[in-house]
Design a protein around this motif. Structure first.
Motif, PDB file in Angstrom:
ATOM      1  N   ARG A  15       0.803  -1.220  -0.084  1.00 49.36           N
ATOM      2  CA  ARG A  15      -0.129  -0.047   0.027  1.00 49.36           C
ATOM      3  C   ARG A  15       0.736   1.319  -0.025  1.00 49.36           C
ATOM      4  N   ALA A  16       2.111   1.243   0.576  1.00 50.87           N
ATOM      5  CA  ALA A  16       3.049   2.168   0.516  1.00 50.87           C
ATOM      6  C   ALA A  16       3.279   2.786  -0.848  1.00 50.87           C
ATOM      7  N   GLY A  17       3.206   1.865  -1.845  1.00 53.08           N
ATOM      8  CA  GLY A  17       3.203   2.505  -3.409  1.00 53.08           C
ATOM      9  C   GLY A  17       2.005   3.225  -3.808  1.00 53.08           C
ATOM     10  N   ASP A  18       0.896   3.209  -3.212  1.00 55.10           N
ATOM     11  CA  ASP A  18      -0.228   3.662  -3.692  1.00 55.10           C
ATOM     12  C   ASP A  18      -0.348   5.187  -3.651  1.00 55.10           C
ATOM     13  N   LEU A  19      -1.253   5.916  -4.193  1.00 52.09           N
ATOM     14  CA  LEU A  19      -1.287   7.174  -3.763  1.00 52.09           C
ATOM     15  C   LEU A  19      -2.000   7.468  -2.582  1.00 52.09           C
ATOM     16  N   PRO A  20      -1.944   8.339  -1.784  1.00 53.78           N
ATOM     17  CA  PRO A  20      -2.520   8.542  -0.436  1.00 53.78           C
ATOM     18  C   PRO A  20      -4.061   8.876  -0.581  1.00 53.78           C
ATOM     19  N   THR A  21      -4.741   8.009   0.379  1.00 53.66           N
ATOM     20  CA  THR A  21      -6.137   8.407   0.340  1.00 53.66           C
ATOM     21  C   THR A  21      -6.550   9.211   1.328  1.00 53.66           C
ATOM     22  N   HIS A  22      -5.721   9.698   2.073  1.00 55.00           N
ATOM     23  CA  HIS A  22      -6.140  10.882   3.181  1.00 55.00           C
ATOM     24  C   HIS A  22      -4.787  11.754   3.228  1.00 55.00           C
ATOM     25  N   GLY A  23      -5.042  13.010   3.628  1.00 54.72           N
ATOM     26  CA  GLY A  23      -4.240  14.301   3.359  1.00 54.72           C
ATOM     27  C   GLY A  23      -4.293  15.177   2.362  1.00 54.72           C
ATOM     28  N   ALA A  24      -5.508  15.038   1.895  1.00 56.58           N
ATOM     29  CA  ALA A  24      -5.957  15.962   0.812  1.00 56.58           C
ATOM     30  C   ALA A  24      -5.325  16.245  -0.441  1.00 56.58           C
ATOM     31  N   ARG A  25      -4.155  15.506  -0.699  1.00 59.90           N
ATOM     32  CA  ARG A  25      -3.169  15.664  -1.750  1.00 59.90           C
ATOM     33  C   ARG A  25      -3.543  14.887  -3.163  1.00 59.90           C
ATOM     34  N   THR A  26      -4.416  13.750  -2.955  1.00 63.87           N
ATOM     35  CA  THR A  26      -4.876  13.138  -4.193  1.00 63.87           C
ATOM     36  C   THR A  26      -6.326  13.836  -4.502  1.00 63.87           C
ATOM     37  N   LEU A  27      -6.092  14.463  -5.735  1.00 68.66           N
ATOM     38  CA  LEU A  27      -7.410  15.230  -5.940  1.00 68.66           C
ATOM     39  C   LEU A  27      -8.169  14.406  -7.173  1.00 68.66           C
ATOM     40  N   SER A  33     -12.540  13.262   4.552  1.00 71.30           N
ATOM     41  CA  SER A  33     -13.469  14.205   5.560  1.00 71.30           C
ATOM     42  C   SER A  33     -12.533  15.073   6.346  1.00 71.30           C
ATOM     43  N   GLY A  34     -11.244  14.365   6.733  1.00 76.08           N
ATOM     44  CA  GLY A  34     -10.590  14.937   7.646  1.00 76.08           C
ATOM     45  C   GLY A  34     -11.028  14.761   9.062  1.00 76.08           C
ATOM     46  N   LEU A  35     -12.045  14.011   9.216  1.00 72.33           N
ATOM     47  CA  LEU A  35     -12.350  13.720  10.680  1.00 72.33           C
ATOM     48  C   LEU A  35     -11.864  12.586  11.067  1.00 72.33           C
ATOM     49  N   SER A  36     -11.407  12.722  12.462  1.00 76.82           N
ATOM     50  CA  SER A  36     -10.857  11.534  13.143  1.00 76.82           C
ATOM     51  C   SER A  36     -11.727  10.570  13.663  1.00 76.82           C
ATOM     52  N   GLY A  37     -11.359   9.470  13.567  1.00 75.39           N
ATOM     53  CA  GLY A  37     -12.274   8.117  14.144  1.00 75.39           C
ATOM     54  C   GLY A  37     -13.157   7.702  13.224  1.00 75.39           C
TER      55      GLY A  37
END
Length: 467
Positions: A15-27, A33-37
């Motif tokens: 999974r480390a080779g994938d685009l990130p699904t969090h952090g708002a950098r894959t547009l 959502s940015g919500l925790s939990g």
């Protein structure tokens, strides 16, 4: 037997080779959502129902309740009435497929059925046309606003039209089609009207836009994805119909075999209860007020980024986006290449999605903004301006004009797999399915290819990826 810890470690490494699904950098592709939990809640809910089977609601009544509650919540959001019914599907494409299937099945007297749709409608409808033998009739959109033209849509309808489609909003440009006018024209002819709100259904109701759902006379079905701006795990969508009779056409039953009578509400038979339970849990947890805040945050991020793009020399925003999607294109002939900008943004750890020219829409870069992008607008715009500076210094992508001319003249129907392999290699996509780090030259070649040839090239490439 391999130890569980070892298996999970291997999966994390992959999974480390994938685009990130969090952090708002894959547009594109993902929604944060940015919500925790929320992820932890969804994962626990998914695990609780992962092995339950939605094939038979009498065997797993919990799944029936979850589905009915999600349908009711979605219907309330888009103007549903006491007559509105629906089905939970695996995603927006399946919802769109079933809307077309229901319309086709619901008009058995129509030979060679057709559907009228703006040229900006999602490709899922062309997939449905291919699957179900319904002729797609794409209608040009306004060249400035990129919205569907109601008069042109009405003129394209005839006695063979079984469905009319509009977007709320369109994926490519993020603009809301004039739903009321198009629905009125469809209703006047007694034709079903589907609103594709897959990407906007959970956002637009909070933004003060014109009605687009069942509160618009003539709208007969609406699709809304929960794995987009409801911030649920993949893949959950809801297809709604104005009444049960309209839905019946995508139901399927078969008693013509010696096993159980198979009954299906969607394309799938066996359906894991995991995605359904995860979506139900997330929707219950965030709630109406929470979704309103998330929608306003995502919209504010889109507005700020769109305004900032307009201040960068050589760039412009296409149309006037109504929601959380933005398409940026070159402004005039600025002397740099947009695909190089995309590469430079990747180098700065932002993924922006190239979109090729089609009809009145020029080549552009697509941005899907989520609530998590709020607060990161200046960082994105600074990196975008830096990417443009580097692209301007590099100049336009240079591809041998003879190669471009050759590619543009090819007939995809007359080429063999071996010839396609050679073309992929020439395009930089032939090394065992490996994707080059920089895609500007590849995208320039693909942009020069006619759509049918581009489809074949990329399908052959897809075939290389999958063993």
């Amino acid at each position: 037997m391999t130890a569980a810890a070892e298996v999970l470690a291997e999966l994390r490494a992959l999974r480390a080779g994938d685009l990130p699904t969090h952090g708002a950098r894959t547009l594109a592709y993902v929604y944060d959502s940015g919500l925790s939990g929320v992820d932890e809640l969804a994962a626990e809910a998914h695990a609780l129902a992962a092995h339950a089977n939605g094939l038979d609601p009498t065997a797993f009544p919990s799944l029936l309740r979850l589905e009915n509650e999600l349908v009711a919540t979605t219907a309330e959001l888009v103007g549903g009435t006491e007559h509105t019914v629906g089905a939970v599907t695996s995603g927006g494409t399946e919802s769109c497929l079933l809307a077309v299937l229901a319309a086709r099945t619901g008009a058995p007297e129509v030979r060679e059925p057709a559907m009228v749709l703006p040229e900006t409608a999602h490709a899922a409808f062309h997939k449905a046309a291919h699957f179900f033998g319904v002729r797609a009739v794409p209608v040009p959109v306004d060249p400035v606003t990129f919205r569907a033209d109601p008069a042109a849509m009405a003129a394209a309808m005839d006695e063979r039209t079984v469905l009319v489609v509009a977007s709320a909003p369109s994926y490519a440009h993020g603009v809301l089609d004039p739903i009321a006018e198009i629905a009125a024209a469809a209703a006047a002819r007694g034709i079903r009207m589907h609103v594709d709100a897959c990407i906007g259904g959970w956002v637009l109701p909070h933004l003060g836009v014109p009605p687009f759902g069942f509160d618009v006379p003539g709208v007969t079905s609406v699709s809304v994805d929960l794995h987009k701006y409801a911030y649920c795990p993949k893949g959950v969508s809801v297809l709604l119909h104005a009444g049960a009779e309209l839905r019946r056409g995508h139901y399927f039953a078969s008693a013509d075999w010696p096993g159980y009578t198979m009954l299906n509400t969607t394309v799938q038979s066996t359906r894991s209860g995991g995605p359904l339970a995860a979506a139900w849990a997330v929707v219950r947890h965030i709630g109406a007020d929470g979704y309103r805040r998330l929608a306003l945050d995502a919209r504010a991020a889109a507005e700020e980024i769109a305004a900032g793009i307009g201040k960068i020399d050589g760039l412009r925003v296409l149309g006037a986006p109504d929601s959380t999607l933005v398409a940026l294109a070159l402004d005039g002939t600025p002397g740099f290449d947009l695909f190089t900008v995309a590469d430079e943004m990747s180098a700065r750890n932002w993924y922006v999605q190239p979109q090729f020219a089609h009809g009145v829409s020029p080549s552009n870069l697509h941005l899907t903004l989520s609530a998590a992008n709020r607060g990161h607008e200046r960082e994105f715009l600074a990196d975008l301006e830096s990417a443009v500076t580097v692209a301007r210094a590099a100049g336009p992508v240079e591809v041998d004009p003879r190669v471009l001319e050759f590619v543009a003249a090819l007939d995809p129907e007359g080429l063999t797999s071996e010839q396609f392999a050679g073309l992929l290699a020439a395009a930089g996509l032939g090394d065992g399915g490996a994707v080059p780090a920089r895609m500007a030259e590849v995208n320039t070649l693909l942009a020069a290819a006619p759509p049918r040839l581009r489809e074949r090239l990329l399908l052959e490439f897809l075939g290389q990826l999958h063993h």
